[in-house]
Design a protein around this motif. Structure first.
Motif, PDB file in Angstrom:
ATOM      1  N   SER A 183      37.848  41.665  39.552  1.00 45.20           N
ATOM      2  CA  SER A 183      38.775  41.936  40.648  1.00 45.20           C
ATOM      3  C   SER A 183      38.503  40.983  41.807  1.00 45.20           C
ATOM      4  O   SER A 183      37.355  40.577  42.038  1.00 45.20           O
ATOM      5  CB  SER A 183      38.631  43.375  41.124  1.00 45.20           C
ATOM      6  N   PRO A 184      39.542  40.597  42.572  1.00 45.45           N
ATOM      7  CA  PRO A 184      39.336  39.707  43.720  1.00 45.45           C
ATOM      8  C   PRO A 184      38.363  40.294  44.744  1.00 45.45           C
ATOM      9  O   PRO A 184      37.604  39.545  45.373  1.00 45.45           O
ATOM     10  CB  PRO A 184      40.741  39.559  44.302  1.00 45.45           C
ATOM     11  N   ALA A 185      38.365  41.598  44.897  1.00 51.99           N
ATOM     12  CA  ALA A 185      37.465  42.201  45.877  1.00 51.99           C
ATOM     13  C   ALA A 185      36.007  41.985  45.480  1.00 51.99           C
ATOM     14  O   ALA A 185      35.150  41.674  46.315  1.00 51.99           O
ATOM     15  CB  ALA A 185      37.765  43.691  46.010  1.00 51.99           C
ATOM     16  N   ILE A 194      34.873  39.610  43.555  1.00 50.09           N
ATOM     17  CA  ILE A 194      34.571  38.179  43.661  1.00 50.09           C
ATOM     18  C   ILE A 194      34.296  37.807  45.112  1.00 50.09           C
ATOM     19  O   ILE A 194      33.342  37.079  45.415  1.00 50.09           O
ATOM     20  CB  ILE A 194      35.732  37.350  43.083  1.00 50.09           C
ATOM     21  N   ASP A 195      35.127  38.323  46.043  1.00 51.29           N
ATOM     22  CA  ASP A 195      34.923  38.008  47.458  1.00 51.29           C
ATOM     23  C   ASP A 195      33.622  38.584  47.986  1.00 51.29           C
ATOM     24  O   ASP A 195      33.021  38.032  48.916  1.00 51.29           O
ATOM     25  CB  ASP A 195      36.096  38.543  48.287  1.00 51.29           C
ATOM     26  N   SER A 196      33.180  39.699  47.409  1.00 51.65           N
ATOM     27  CA  SER A 196      31.930  40.320  47.866  1.00 51.65           C
ATOM     28  C   SER A 196      30.684  39.630  47.306  1.00 51.65           C
ATOM     29  O   SER A 196      29.567  40.024  47.626  1.00 51.65           O
ATOM     30  CB  SER A 196      31.909  41.801  47.481  1.00 51.65           C
ATOM     31  N   GLY A 197      30.882  38.613  46.434  1.00 45.33           N
ATOM     32  CA  GLY A 197      29.745  37.863  45.900  1.00 45.33           C
ATOM     33  C   GLY A 197      29.223  38.389  44.584  1.00 45.33           C
ATOM     34  O   GLY A 197      28.045  38.154  44.249  1.00 45.33           O
ATOM     35  N   ALA A 198      30.058  39.098  43.804  1.00 40.99           N
ATOM     36  CA  ALA A 198      29.612  39.606  42.513  1.00 40.99           C
ATOM     37  C   ALA A 198      29.255  38.442  41.587  1.00 40.99           C
ATOM     38  O   ALA A 198      29.825  37.355  41.662  1.00 40.99           O
ATOM     39  CB  ALA A 198      30.706  40.473  41.881  1.00 40.99           C
ATOM     40  N   ALA A 199      28.313  38.693  40.696  1.00 38.43           N
ATOM     41  CA  ALA A 199      27.853  37.656  39.784  1.00 38.43           C
ATOM     42  C   ALA A 199      28.917  37.316  38.766  1.00 38.43           C
ATOM     43  O   ALA A 199      29.774  38.145  38.418  1.00 38.43           O
ATOM     44  CB  ALA A 199      26.590  38.117  39.068  1.00 38.43           C
ATOM     45  N   THR A 200      28.869  36.083  38.265  1.00 39.73           N
ATOM     46  CA  THR A 200      29.772  35.693  37.192  1.00 39.73           C
ATOM     47  C   THR A 200      29.322  36.344  35.886  1.00 39.73           C
ATOM     48  O   THR A 200      28.239  36.927  35.791  1.00 39.73           O
ATOM     49  CB  THR A 200      29.779  34.173  37.036  1.00 39.73           C
ATOM     50  N   LEU A 201      30.158  36.232  34.870  1.00 41.94           N
ATOM     51  CA  LEU A 201      29.816  36.867  33.593  1.00 41.94           C
ATOM     52  C   LEU A 201      28.501  36.340  33.007  1.00 41.94           C
ATOM     53  O   LEU A 201      27.635  37.123  32.628  1.00 41.94           O
ATOM     54  CB  LEU A 201      30.973  36.674  32.601  1.00 41.94           C
ATOM     55  N   PRO A 202      28.273  35.037  32.912  1.00 41.21           N
ATOM     56  CA  PRO A 202      26.998  34.566  32.351  1.00 41.21           C
ATOM     57  C   PRO A 202      25.845  34.617  33.355  1.00 41.21           C
ATOM     58  O   PRO A 202      24.685  34.483  32.956  1.00 41.21           O
ATOM     59  CB  PRO A 202      27.297  33.132  31.928  1.00 41.21           C
TER      60      PRO A 202
END
Length: 407
Positions: free
Chosen positions: A99-101, A103-111
């Protein structure tokens, strides 16, 4: 019986194998970390099934290829490119399934940090240039996934970029050092082989040529011409010995004394042998041998070399001390080493004469005596006072301690 021959196995540099093993552990641990993060946050993904499909592909890829990075020969360039492609796909796919939220909060990427393993593989395999190319692609994918230059993204990108390039550079320096060390070892081995051949030539061919020259000059006629030719060959061969250009064949192990008799160095039997038996043939009217009453045991190869060094010292006595000179051999059996002392009552050696002899290509002391003792890990000390004779002290350790000690 015919022996099976095959292609020689490549020997890799010592510093590289631990790096590949460490990379294997890194990939396994970071896969577990990525799976744990996904499991804890899978309900918050916009498309959890898509994220789960990628994590399943990543897990299968790791199961099939985990041992590819355990050794450099299995970690090929196509594999590294495919590994980097898996990492880049996961980073870019995060922008689609998350979700964009988040991603904007700094969530880790899948790998997550698993992507760093692909870059580290490039660094170890190809050096800092490959590392720079791989880390740049990962950085571009992370920035594309985030959509803007966030502080934490830039921090992580710079960390991967700098660390991977540093590791790649260190690997290149280590490879260059390894090649330099291997070349130095080859040169050292070749030098020792040349010195060994030079000793054998000095103990046999050079002395025989000198004998022929002296005998020919004494007989006159055609023998004088033969002696002159032998003298020329002696000078040429001494020049080759001094310059290190030696033939590959090993001459027979013989010595000639000033009385123009060829003395054969006793051959040592296999295994430990009694050094007294090798020194006993040197005894004669002009040579006295003093040894302990009990056997003095030494490994056969070392005993033969020590006896040959004693023979070379006696040859120098016969050649330079005069026909009336006497020599004494003293064998001492110490707990940690064996000491052989060769002393004569000749005129001694003038100061600077040994250095001049080496420059002239006369390597009797330098190679036949000191060279042999150095290869045995021992020492040869020569003391001479003009008018008072010469004493050569040979020390050989019972257990080899290296070959860097010289007298």
């Amino acid at each position: 019986m015919a022996q099976r021959t095959g292609r020689p196995r490549a020997v890799r540099m010592s510093v590289e194998l631990p790096l590949w093993r460490a990379l294997t552990g890194y990939r396994i641990l970071t896969l577990g970390y990525a799976l744990a993060l996904f499991w804890l946050a899978h309900r918050h993904y916009a498309h959890p099934l898509g994220a789960a499909a990628y994590m399943a592909v990543l897990t299968v890829w790791m199961l099939l290829t985990w041992n590819r990075v355990t050794a450099p020969e299995r970690c090929t360039r196509p594999f590294l490119i495919a590994d980097l492609g898996i990492a880049l796909t996961g980073i870019l796919l995060t922008a689609v399934v998350d979700s964009p939220a988040r991603i904007d909060s700094g969530a880790a990427t899948l790998p997550t940090v698993w992507a760093g393993g692909a870059v580290l593989g490039l660094a170890i395999k190809g050096g800092w240039r490959w590392a720079a190319a791989g880390s740049t692609l990962v950085a571009a994918a992370n920035l594309a996934e985030r959509g803007y230059f966030a502080r934490d993204t830039v921090h992580n990108v710079l960390l991967v970029w700098i660390s991977s390039i540093a590791i790649g550079y260190i690997v290149e320096v280590a490879r260059a050092s390894e090649r330099t060390l291997a070349r130095a070892l080859r040169i050292e081995a070749a030098t020792r082989e040349r010195e060994r051949l030079a000793r054998d030539i000095h103990d046999s061919v050079l002395q025989v040529l000198a004998m022929v020259q002296r005998r020919g000059a004494a007989l006159g006629g055609e023998a004088a011409e033969l002696g002159r030719m032998a003298g020329e060959q002696e000078i040429a061969l001494r020049t080759l010995v001094a310059g290190g250009l030696l033939p590959p064949q090993r001459p027979a192990g013989q010595q000639a004394d000033d009385a123009e008799l060829v003395r054969t160095v006793p051959e040592a039997p296999a295994g430990p042998c009694d050094l007294r038996a090798l020194l006993a043939p040197y005894a004669g009217p002009a040579v006295s041998v003093a040894a302990p009453g009990t056997p003095v045991l030494l490994e056969a190869a070392a005993a033969a070399e020590l006896a040959a060094a004693v023979g070379a010292a006696l040859d120098n006595v016969a050649r330079h001390a005069g026909p009336d000179a006497r020599a004494w051999i003293l064998l001492e059996d110490e707990p940690d080493e064996i000491i052989v002392t060769v002393r004569d009552d000749g005129p001694g050696i003038a100061e600077g004469r040994l250095a001049a002899a080496e420059r002239e290509g006369r390597m009797g002391v330098a190679l036949s005596i000191r060279g042999r003792l150095r290869d045995l890990g021992g020492s040869a000390v020569l003391e001479s006072v003009p008018g008072q004779g010469t004493e050569v002290e040979l020390r050989v350790p019972r257990s080899p301690r290296g070959n860097g000690v010289t007298g």
